[in-house]
Design a protein around this motif. Structure first.
Motif, mmCIF file in Angstrom:
data_model
loop_
_atom_site.group_PDB
_atom_site.id
_atom_site.type_symbol
_atom_site.label_atom_id
_atom_site.label_comp_id
_atom_site.label_asym_id
_atom_site.label_seq_id
_atom_site.Cartn_x
_atom_site.Cartn_y
_atom_site.Cartn_z
ATOM 1 N N GLU A 22 44.225 36.162 35.113
ATOM 2 C CA GLU A 22 45.291 35.205 35.876
ATOM 3 C C GLU A 22 45.096 35.392 37.258
ATOM 4 O OE1 GLU A 22 48.749 33.843 33.096
ATOM 5 O OE2 GLU A 22 49.119 35.819 33.645
ATOM 6 N N LEU A 23 44.667 36.735 37.455
ATOM 7 C CA LEU A 23 44.574 37.202 39.178
ATOM 8 C C LEU A 23 43.027 36.125 39.516
ATOM 9 C CD1 LEU A 23 45.582 38.520 41.614
ATOM 10 C CD2 LEU A 23 43.923 40.235 40.841
ATOM 11 N N GLU A 24 42.262 36.473 38.870
ATOM 12 C CA GLU A 24 40.905 35.742 39.195
ATOM 13 C C GLU A 24 41.074 34.288 39.313
ATOM 14 O OE1 GLU A 24 36.351 35.437 37.588
ATOM 15 O OE2 GLU A 24 37.554 37.086 36.973
ATOM 16 N N GLU A 25 41.848 33.661 38.233
ATOM 17 C CA GLU A 25 42.061 32.228 38.264
ATOM 18 C C GLU A 25 42.735 31.841 39.301
ATOM 19 O OE1 GLU A 25 44.222 28.856 35.309
ATOM 20 O OE2 GLU A 25 44.480 30.870 34.654
ATOM 21 N N TRP A 26 43.668 32.469 39.984
ATOM 22 C CA TRP A 26 44.472 32.119 41.158
ATOM 23 C C TRP A 26 43.532 32.243 42.234
ATOM 24 C CZ3 TRP A 26 47.605 35.992 44.345
ATOM 25 C CH2 TRP A 26 48.446 35.482 45.372
ATOM 26 N N ILE A 27 42.859 33.267 42.560
ATOM 27 C CA ILE A 27 41.847 33.404 43.366
ATOM 28 C C ILE A 27 40.877 32.124 43.563
ATOM 29 C CG2 ILE A 27 39.835 34.727 44.356
ATOM 30 C CD1 ILE A 27 41.409 37.073 43.357
ATOM 31 N N ARG A 28 40.388 31.830 42.355
ATOM 32 C CA ARG A 28 39.462 30.631 42.360
ATOM 33 C C ARG A 28 40.255 29.631 42.866
ATOM 34 N NH1 ARG A 28 34.540 31.434 40.032
ATOM 35 N NH2 ARG A 28 34.377 33.492 39.031
ATOM 36 N N TYR A 29 41.521 29.359 42.347
ATOM 37 C CA TYR A 29 42.295 28.032 42.864
ATOM 38 C C TYR A 29 42.491 28.186 44.341
ATOM 39 C CZ TYR A 29 46.414 25.470 43.871
ATOM 40 O OH TYR A 29 47.363 24.863 44.530
ATOM 41 N N LEU A 30 42.799 29.270 44.922
ATOM 42 C CA LEU A 30 42.959 29.393 46.364
ATOM 43 C C LEU A 30 41.706 29.046 47.018
ATOM 44 C CD1 LEU A 30 45.335 32.624 46.565
ATOM 45 C CD2 LEU A 30 45.616 30.054 46.835
ATOM 46 N N ASN A 31 40.407 29.270 46.280
ATOM 47 C CA ASN A 31 39.012 29.230 47.140
ATOM 48 C C ASN A 31 38.476 28.046 47.150
ATOM 49 O OD1 ASN A 31 37.033 30.808 48.580
ATOM 50 N ND2 ASN A 31 35.785 30.563 46.786
#
Length: 525
Positions: free
Chosen positions: A151-160
């Motif tokens: 979920e952390l990586e998914e959030w980072i990819r969303y922000l990116n």
């Protein structure tokens, strides 16, 4: 003789008095702990600690609005800071808190202030944004406590996503939600601990140049084939080779993405090892305003000390400076000095007992006391979840790190790059065969391309290339399993390539220069 007897009697008196005082102090402390336990049972009861009840979802811990009556929960949610407080509750084992944070995320990877706001997909504008920079630490706390790197990586990819389109990254679609450079050290640390790449704080990646060139070359071959007057005669051999090219290009695309991910994972670890998060915490301790901004310093330090494998002098100093400015704050006291007698005294001073509540029922349950200044007397409007939180901290003792250090660093990007080179070579071999078909060689040397023998020979060459490609695929799959093992268990140093360590012995020395495959650029870390 008389003087010696007097001295002995004096010593005996002091010894008895000391033992009496120690015993009295121990008894007093024991009494305070028993009182804390009694109050904790009351605070944590269903009728005291408030929940937000809303249509279409499970209730979650929340403040109440100031004007609300304590006996009616419906529609009373003051859930603007829900994700932060629930993440803190999650960190001390309150599963309702963990669940509230988890349900504050929508399927696109975006986080909202609360499960209610996520379900309603609240609109931007007004006095309150749909998320906040302060709440980002709540997401990290939740991910670290639950060991949820996905979920952390998914959030980072969303922000990116926006960044890749030259749009400044933001936590929400309001200009007040802009991602800041100072957010990077904490995000790097959280991602590194969970062995995830933080694309947001490194150079923006673009698709591999080699892959783009190969795709253009393949399109040119297909165009030439479609222009041939005798293409039907070449169809069996061409289609077989062409399908193989498509499959290998897709394989190369996946491999390029994996290489970029592994390169960024290593770069994230390198940035985290610089320990800039401690420097930022110390700076914020000096400049942050009183109230919630000052509380945010201690939340960050708490996260770093408990989960971030970090306990440097900068963090200790930052926590101590903030606690000194608000000496009657139980949470700030805990982060700075641990589960002290002073912390216990503050909890009992500021968190009401059941007897107190019967005399004058607590209304409204509106404040998370520890984000306010001592002068605000916010504890008179406590939401009680703040009391549950600090009581659990005190009973758990001083902060104990859950991670022993940053995960092991792999050379996965280098290993996968070697496989990428081999795969590109196989694709170019198929191109050579296809070019022979479409560039006129078939007309000048028909025996080489027409007839049963020529067809069998062509198919043999294609099959040979496909066999080599399958071997590459197996090697890549083996490396992927090793990578997955580290991602699944980042708490253990699981070094994929033993002996490979890009970090220098001296932490102040230069960091490794990690190539970005296919772009000829390097990360200057």
């Amino acid at each position: 003789m008389f003087k010696r007897s007097l001295t002995a009697l004096a010593f005996l008196f002091v010894l008895i008095l000391t033992c009496f005082i120690a015993g009295s102090t121990e008894a007093a402390d024991s009494q305070k702990v028993r009182e804390l336990n009694r109050r904790f049972a009351y605070w944590n009861s269903a009728s005291v600690a408030p929940y937000c009840t809303f249509d279409g979802g499970r209730k979650f811990p929340s403040k109440y609005h100031k004007s609300d009556n304590r006996d009616n929960e419906t529609g009373k949610c003051d859930d603007g800071d829900s994700i932060m407080f629930n993440a803190l509750l999650c960190s001390v084992g309150e599963q309702d808190g963990c669940d509230a944070v988890k349900r504050s995320k929508t399927n696109d990877g975006r986080w909202w202030r609360s499960p209610k706001k996520a379900r309603e997909t609240a609109t931007e504008g007004g006095s309150e944004t749909t998320f906040s920079n302060d709440h980002a630490v709540g997401v990290m706390l939740y991910a670290l406590e639950t060991n949820n790197g996905d979920e952390l990586e998914e959030w980072i990819r969303y922000l990116n996503k926006g960044r890749l389109q030259n749009i400044h990254p933001a936590y929400c679609k309001d200009t007040r939600c802009a991602f800041k450079l100072f957010d990077c050290p904490l995000l790097d640390r959280a991602a590194a601990i969970l062995a995830r790449p933080n694309f947001l704080c490194g150079p923006p990646y673009r698709p591999s140049q080699a892959l783009a060139e190969l795709r253009r070359a393949h399109e040119a071959i297909e165009e030439k084939y479609n222009e041939l007057p005798a293409k039907e005669a070449l169809a069996p051999g061409f289609k077989q080779a062409n399908e193989l090219v498509k499959k290998l290009l897709d394989q190369l695309s996946n491999l390029s993405s994996a290489i970029e991910t592994e390169a960024e994972r290593a770069a994230t670890l390198a940035r985290a090892a610089a320990n800039l998060d401690g420097t930022v915490a110390l700076l914020n301790a000096h400049v942050n305003d009183a109230g919630f901004a000052r509380n945010n310093v201690s939340v960050a330090v708490y996260m770093l000390m408990k989960y971030g494998a970090a306990d440097g002098p900068e963090l200790r100093l930052a926590a101590s400076q903030v606690a000194a400015k608000e000496p009657r704050n139980a949470f700030l006291e805990y982060v700075a000095h641990g589960a002290t007698d002073k912390m216990l005294d503050i909890i009992l001073e500021k968190c009401r007992s059941e007897a107190d509540d019967r005399k004058k029922p607590q209304q409204p349950r509106h404040q998370w006391t520890w984000e306010r200044t001592d002068q605000e007397i916010a504890h008179r409007e406590t939401m009680f979840w703040d009391c549950v939180f600090v009581a659990k901290l005190y009973k758990a003792g001083d902060i104990r790190a859950q991670y022993n250090g940053l995960p092991g660093v792999s050379n996965a990007a280098g290993e996968l790059s070697n496989q990428q080179e081999k795969l590109v070579a196989r694709i170019e071999e198929v191109f050579d065969l296809l070019n022979g078909l479409v560039n006129g060689d078939a007309a000048t040397d028909p025996a080489k391309y027409f007839g049963k023998f020529a067809e069998r020979e062509f198919k043999r060459k294609v099959a040979e290339i496909e066999t080599k490609a399958k071997k590459i695929g197996k090697e890549v799959a083996t490396q992927a399993k090793l990578i997955e093992r580290t991602i699944r268990n980042p708490r253990v140093e699981d070094i994929l390539n033993p002996g490979f360590n890009p970090f220098p012995t001296n932490p102040g020395g230069p960091f490794p220069r990690i190539p970005i495959p296919g772009q000829g650029r390097i990360l200057p870390w």
